[in-house]
Each structure stands twice: as structure tokens, then as C-alpha cells.
Design an enzyme around this catalytic site. Structure first.
Site, mmCIF file in Angstrom:
data_model
loop_
_atom_site.group_PDB
_atom_site.id
_atom_site.type_symbol
_atom_site.label_atom_id
_atom_site.label_comp_id
_atom_site.label_asym_id
_atom_site.label_seq_id
_atom_site.Cartn_x
_atom_site.Cartn_y
_atom_site.Cartn_z
ATOM 1 N N PRO A 1 0.824 -1.221 0.000
ATOM 2 C CA PRO A 1 0.000 0.000 0.000
ATOM 3 C C PRO A 1 0.852 1.263 0.000
ATOM 4 O O PRO A 1 1.811 1.375 0.769
ATOM 5 C CB PRO A 1 -0.769 -0.118 1.323
ATOM 6 N N GLY B 1 0.366 5.515 -0.016
ATOM 7 C CA GLY B 1 -0.536 6.662 0.068
ATOM 8 C C GLY B 1 -0.128 7.753 -0.923
ATOM 9 O O GLY B 1 1.047 7.894 -1.252
ATOM 10 N N GLN C 1 -5.610 -1.866 3.151
ATOM 11 C CA GLN C 1 -4.734 -1.504 4.279
ATOM 12 C C GLN C 1 -5.422 -0.448 5.129
ATOM 13 O O GLN C 1 -5.867 0.577 4.613
ATOM 14 C CB GLN C 1 -3.390 -0.971 3.761
ATOM 15 N N LYS D 1 0.677 -5.268 9.644
ATOM 16 C CA LYS D 1 1.834 -4.816 8.856
ATOM 17 C C LYS D 1 2.742 -3.929 9.697
ATOM 18 O O LYS D 1 2.268 -3.011 10.371
ATOM 19 C CB LYS D 1 1.331 -4.026 7.641
ATOM 20 N N HIS E 1 8.302 -0.249 6.729
ATOM 21 C CA HIS E 1 7.686 0.835 5.980
ATOM 22 C C HIS E 1 8.658 1.387 4.921
ATOM 23 O O HIS E 1 8.682 2.570 4.630
ATOM 24 C CB HIS E 1 7.269 1.953 6.948
ATOM 25 N N GLY F 1 7.008 -1.901 -2.628
ATOM 26 C CA GLY F 1 6.313 -0.623 -2.771
ATOM 27 C C GLY F 1 6.931 0.168 -3.909
ATOM 28 O O GLY F 1 6.373 0.320 -4.991
HETATM 29 C C1 FMN Z 1 5.425 6.929 -0.723
HETATM 30 C C2 FMN Z 1 5.068 5.808 0.182
HETATM 31 C C3 FMN Z 1 3.833 5.833 0.814
HETATM 32 C C4 FMN Z 1 3.463 4.766 1.641
HETATM 33 N N1 FMN Z 1 2.213 4.769 2.190
HETATM 34 C C5 FMN Z 1 1.838 3.731 2.965
HETATM 35 C C6 FMN Z 1 0.520 3.666 3.469
HETATM 36 O O1 FMN Z 1 -0.315 4.497 3.178
HETATM 37 N N2 FMN Z 1 0.216 2.634 4.301
HETATM 38 C C7 FMN Z 1 1.126 1.672 4.646
HETATM 39 O O2 FMN Z 1 0.814 0.769 5.408
HETATM 40 N N3 FMN Z 1 2.376 1.688 4.131
HETATM 41 C C8 FMN Z 1 2.743 2.689 3.298
HETATM 42 N N4 FMN Z 1 4.001 2.701 2.759
HETATM 43 C C9 FMN Z 1 4.919 1.572 3.026
HETATM 44 C C10 FMN Z 1 4.747 0.478 1.966
HETATM 45 O O3 FMN Z 1 3.514 -0.163 2.097
HETATM 46 C C11 FMN Z 1 5.850 -0.586 2.045
HETATM 47 O O4 FMN Z 1 5.938 -1.048 3.361
HETATM 48 C C12 FMN Z 1 7.204 -0.054 1.609
HETATM 49 O O5 FMN Z 1 7.075 0.738 0.459
HETATM 50 C C13 FMN Z 1 8.129 -1.219 1.335
HETATM 51 O O6 FMN Z 1 9.409 -0.783 1.033
HETATM 52 P P1 FMN Z 1 9.967 -0.615 -0.460
HETATM 53 O O7 FMN Z 1 9.354 0.655 -0.984
HETATM 54 O O8 FMN Z 1 11.424 -0.502 -0.276
HETATM 55 O O9 FMN Z 1 9.522 -1.815 -1.250
HETATM 56 C C14 FMN Z 1 4.374 3.717 1.889
HETATM 57 C C15 FMN Z 1 5.609 3.709 1.244
HETATM 58 C C16 FMN Z 1 5.949 4.728 0.388
HETATM 59 C C17 FMN Z 1 7.264 4.646 -0.343
#
Ligand code: FMN
Length: 381
Positions: A80, A82, A130, A251, A275, A329
Site C-alpha cells: 500500500p 498513500g 490496508q 503490517k 515501511h 512498494g
Molecule cells: C510513498 C510511500 C507511501 C506509503 N504509504 C503507505 C501507506 O499508506 N500505508 C502503509 O501501510 N504503508 C505505506 N508505505 C509503506 C509500503 O507499504 C511498504 O511497506 C514499503 O514501500 C516497502 O518498502 P519498499 O518501498 O522498499 O519496497 C508507503 C511507502 C511509500 C514509499
């Protein structure tokens, strides 16, 4: 560099960087504080070595992977994210459609820039939702009721945001609520005309699921209070478990004891995640947290891992260390930034082909066969 010459997710990232104004690129690319945790995510993956086994017939490789009772065509899904339409207009829908087409899971964020109903329709059975637990219980309940009505069967509640992460890049870029068109922002937009024109056509992105509630928000603190709460506790998780009839994942688990408690509470799985290094700079990379968690969980629920996956082989590393499935992500998001729908497809293809190749090189015909015996430092091998 053209899209067809992008050899890796890192190449797609560089291409996205050239097409997107800095403030919007940093919004996705950045991590907490000095970004140590984000860097360690990638470094730690590189440190996990797998030893290939040869003279195994790998002429037929199967990348299908089952998790939570569903079988997907690849062992990874879209985490997920945002406000992703600020990165590239229409990104949410492009990724939901990609996940449906490739038969991998798509997780719609509470804070997405497209409503959960629209994303459920686009992901068409491959969508999970999520949840951020709000400081207002009515807001949380409203989201749950909408997610149920939209047909989501799997809920992923995010535990690792008791406070918003401090992201130095966003502070330097002076990101504020409501968004301000400073001379610097205008200049950055002018230098990226394709992004600017596409954004104009789509209109300013917002946190779509809370659009009405946030209409009058005048500060970042207002937004935060609506979206998250520092008061989310194990008791709330217990209530959520009773309230949500579908599958429930937590998560943002990094500690083996927390994983154990999630299993005891009847959760169907956890996402070992930091995250993407966006919450704390001081935390461990997920591949380092994973072995102790896998040991504590001992098969009682599904273990999914994210944060730092940039190569197909990273999924095999995660699998060898005890994960059942992976999410990414930024890897797929960079694809969208590098070239819209075609770029998203390119990111998926790069990861998937790397995965197929790595399985073959390793001497495994499917994900089921990948376990700790492939770890170079596995003591019992
Ligand atoms: C720009 C951005 C926004 C994100 N927003 C959310 C969110 O709204 N909810 C959430 O649970 N995780 C959020 N995440 C975390 C991602 O779900 C995920 O855990 C993360 O991107 C994994 O790492 P990676 O980008 O290195 O693959 C966000 C990550 C990024 C990069």
C-alpha cells in the site's frame, strides 16, 4: 535512457527521477531522517548469499505462490502506498490494473489518492485493504464498513505508525498542508512539463478516502489526527480481530515477541516491514528481523516481507529466511514514474524475469523448493 533499455529497477528509478519534479519524487523515494534504515534494507539483502545447486532439471519453472488461501502467479504483490498520484497522475489505478492482469495482490492504502471502492473494482478480486487506525473510532469504523461493502476479504492493519515518520527531504522541500505553489515548486514543475501537464489534466491529488473529512484541514497535524493514532494498542487489535470477519494481517512487525502475540491473537499473518525505511532511521532491515520472527511464528500464520526488494533474487532470499510471500512498494512505483502503464509493466517484467532466472540458477523449479538449505551460511546444510 529509453524504457526498453532499463535493465533494472534502479534504472527505472533514475528514469523516474528525470521525469518528476523533485518535491514529488522525494515524497516516494525518501526515507526517515538520514535514511540509514532505507539504505540498510538494500545492503542487508545483498549480504544474504544463496549457494546454487547444479545439475537439476530447471527447464520448467513455476513462479506461482499461495498465501492466505489464494494462489498468485508470482510470489510478490504491490504494497500500500498513500498519495501515489502525486508521484505520477493515475498511478493507483495503473498499479491495481497491473496486479489484476498479472494475478498478484494489490493492497489499496487507506491514504491512497483513489477511493477504496474504485481500487476494489480495478483490482477485481486481487485487492486487499490496508487500514490506518484513526484517532476517531467512527472514522476507522467507516473505513471498515466501506471496505467490507467493496468486497475486500483481506485487511492489513498498519502498526508501525504510532507517529508520522520524520522525512528530512520533505521538510527541505517545504511540503505543507494545504499544498503551496512556491516559486521553487513552480520552477520544478516547469522543468518537468509532461508531469505538469498530466497532473493538470488529472487535477490535484488528495487522500481520497477521507476527502470530505480533510476538506477543512489547515495543517499537517489535522491530517495526521484523522489518519493515525498514537493510541493503537493490542486491545484495539483484539477488537479489530473480532470485528473483521475476513483475513487479518498486521503490517509493520519487526520484533519476534510482537509476531508471537499477533499469532496468539488469531491474526492470519503479518508483514515484516519497516515501511521501506520511512518510519525510523535506527531500526533493523527486515531480512535481519525475519529469522527470529519465523522461528517464533513456527508456521502458525503467514509471513510476508517487504522493504528494500529491488531484485527478483531478493524474494528468494526472503523465502530462504522464512517468508512465505513478499511485497514491494517503490519498485513498481518507480516503473509508473518511469513510463506510466508501460513502465509499470516493465517493472513487473524485470522483477519477474529476474526471479525466473534466479530460480533456475539456484536449481529450484518453484518457490516451494526454496528454503534455508540454500543459505550460504546455513549451519545445518
Ligand atoms: C510513498 C510511500 C507511501 C506509503 N504509504 C503507505 C501507506 O499508506 N500505508 C502503509 O501501510 N504503508 C505505506 N508505505 C509503506 C509500503 O507499504 C511498504 O511497506 C514499503 O514501500 C516497502 O518498502 P519498499 O518501498 O522498499 O519496497 C508507503 C511507502 C511509500 C514509499
Amino acid at each position: 535512457m529509453g524504457l526498453d533499455r532499463a535493465a533494472s529497477v534502479d534504472d527505472l528509478r533514475l528514469r523516474a527521477k528525470r521525469r518528476i519534479p523533485r518535491f514529488a519524487f522525494d515524497l516516494v523515494d525518501g526515507g526517515a531522517e538520514n535514511e540509514r534504515n532505507m539504505r540498510r534494507n538494500s545492503e542487508a539483502f545483498e549480504e544474504v548469499e544463496l549457494t546454487p545447486r547444479y545439475m537439476v532439471d530447471v527447464s520448467k519453472i513455476d513462479t506461482r505462490s499461495s498465501v492466505l488461501g489464494q494462489t498468485f502467479d508470482a510470489p510478490f504483490g504491490m504494497a500500500p502506498i498513500g498519495m501515489l498520484n502525486a508521484f505520477w497522475p493515475g498511478a493507483d489505478l495503473m498499479l491495481a490494473q497491473l496486479c489484476k492482469a498479472q494475478n498478484i495482490p494489490y493492497v489499496a492504502s487507506s491514504a491512497a489518492s483513489t477511493t477504496l471502492e474504485t481500487l476494489a473494482e480495478a483490482a477485481d478480486g486481487n485487492g486487499w485493504f490496508q487500514l490506518y487506525v484513526s484517532s476517531d473510532p467512527d472514522v476507522t469504523e467507516g473505513l471498515l464498513a466501506r471496505a467490507e461493502a467493496a468486497g475486500y476479504g483481506t485487511l492489513m492493519v498498519t502498526a508501525d505508525v504510532p507517529a508520522a515518520g520524520k522525512r528530512d527531504r520533505d521538510i527541505r522541500n517545504q511540503l505543507a498542508v494545504p499544498f503551496r505553489f512556491t516559486p521553487e515548486v513552480i520552477m520544478q514543475c516547469a522543468m518537468n512539463p509532461r508531469w505538469a501537464l498530466t497532473s493538470l489534466k488529472h487535477g490535484a491529488p488528495n487522500v481520497a478516502n477521507y476527502a470530505d473529512l480533510l476538506q477543512s484541514a489547515t495543517s499537517y497535524a489535522d491530517v495526521q489526527k484523522t489518519l493515525i493514532t498514537p493510541g493503537f494498542t493490542w486491545d484495539d487489535l483484539k477488537h479489530l480481530r473480532a470485528r473483521w470477519k475476513g483475513q487479518l494481517l498486521v503490517k509493520g512487525v519487526l520484533h519476534a515477541k510482537d509476531a508471537d502475540m499477533c499469532a496468539d491473537l488469531g491474526c492470519d499473518g503479518i508483514v515484516v516491514s519497516n515501511h521501506g525505511g520511512r518510519q525510523v532511521a535506527f531500526g533493523p532491515p527486515t531480512v535481519e528481523a525475519l529469522p527470529a520472527i519465523a522461528k517464533a511464528v513456527a508456521g502458525r500464520m503467514a509471513i510476508i516481507l517487504d522493504s528494500g526488494i529491488r531484485r527478483g533474487a531478493d524474494m528468494l532470499r526472503a523465502k530462504a529466511l522464512g517468508a512465505d510471500f513478499a511485497f514491494t512498494g517503490r519498485a513498481l512505483a518507480y516503473g509508473v514514474g518511469a513510463g506510466g502503464e508501460v513502465g509499470a509493466q516493465r517493472a513487473f517484467d524485470i522483477l519477474h524475469l529476474e526471479l525466473v532466472r534466479a530460480l533456475g540458477q539456484l536449481g529450484a523449479v518453484s518457490l516451494d523448493g526454496v528454503g534455508p538449505t540454500y543459505l550460504s551460511k546455513f549451519k545445518d546444510a
